[in-house]
Motif scaffolding. Structure first.
Motif, short mmCIF file in Angstrom:
data_model
loop_
_atom_site.label_atom_id
_atom_site.label_comp_id
_atom_site.label_asym_id
_atom_site.label_seq_id
_atom_site.Cartn_x
_atom_site.Cartn_y
_atom_site.Cartn_z
N LEU A 105 51.53 31.38 34.62
CA LEU A 105 51.88 31.56 36.02
C LEU A 105 50.86 30.90 36.95
N TYR A 146 50.71 35.58 43.38
CA TYR A 146 50.49 35.66 41.93
C TYR A 146 50.64 37.09 41.42
N LYS A 173 54.31 38.14 41.25
CA LYS A 173 55.01 37.50 40.14
C LYS A 173 54.61 38.13 38.81
#
Length: 246
Positions: free
Chosen positions: A93, A112, A115
């Motif tokens: 990611l 981040y 996610k």
């Protein structure tokens, strides 16, 4: 009159020479700037390609682990493979975001964390309505060398909460808070689950690897951390060594 004309002529000559010198210097500066700009573009393309390849390689590893887990009948072994896949995805990611964004050196922390948390809920095959995620993350852009170990720590803490805090399908909430205070990065992961029993014996399904990983990366980031019960399990980290993107 002749002397005046001569002085005017000399002044004109000097002015013309000064103009030529400034023009030449300006052209040389423009050429140097063009070279620097081209070098920066080439460096940016190289960095983007590196992040793209790292991201692709990590996604291949994640896919291979996913394929491998399908043929595993032992539940403990399958869970271990899934946890390894999630760790790989947490790093993928980061490189995915770096590849897509204009800033190739920093990670937008709120994006981040969101996610990562949602990816883990999906990986554990939990219904979105079962787990309510709440994030309160300051708008920080972290250096990659800080974001990767922090991401792996968050991966382990959230995984533990999703595994153990809400047994038998009970609904619950997860809170993630990250903020700067007193030259430290304060990270809190909290749930309203069954709570943490420090005296409980480890089951056979728990290898302790995840906890060892948290300790290792906490040491790398010079972090102090504690686990306590407060309406569920609360993990507090105070990170002393972290870098924001320049």
């Amino acid at each position: 009159l002749g002397a005046g004309a001569l002085l005017l002529l000399l002044a004109g000559v000097f002015a013309f020479r000064a103009y030529r010198i400034r023009k030449r210097s300006s052209e040389q500066l423009a050429q140097k700037n063009a070279v620097i700009e081209q070098a920066l573009k080439e460096k940016e393309l190289l960095l983007r390609e590196i992040h793209h390849r790292v991201k692709n390689n990590l996604q291949v590893i994640s896919s291979l682990l996913s394929i491998q887990s399908r043929g595993i009948t032992d539940l403990k072994a399958r869970e271990a493979v899934r946890d390894s896949r999630d760790r790989v995805k947490s790093m993928a990611l980061i490189h995915q975001d770096l590849y897509k964004e204009d800033d190739l050196t920093g990670i937008d922390l709120p994006t981040y964390v969101n996610k990562l948390a949602r990816s883990l809920v999906s990986s554990h095959q939990l219904a979105p309505e079962q787990i309510t995620l709440s994030t309160n993350v300051e708008p920080l852009v972290l250096d990659v060398d800080t974001a990767i170990p922090l991401g792996l720590i968050l991966n382990e803490l959230l995984t533990n909460a999703l595994k153990y805090a809400f047994p038998e399908g009970r609904p619950g909430r997860l809170w993630i808070t990250i903020r700067e205070a007193n030259d430290q990065l304060h990270v809190e992961v909290r749930d309203d689950g069954v709570g943490y029993d420090p005296n409980a014996e480890r089951g056979e399904e728990s290898s302790g690897f995840g906890l060892d990983m948290v300790r290792s990366f906490a040491t790398k980031l010079k972090a102090e951390w504690e686990v306590r019960n407060d309406g569920g399990t609360v993990v507090d980290l105070r990170i002393g060594k972290y870098r924001k993107a320049q």
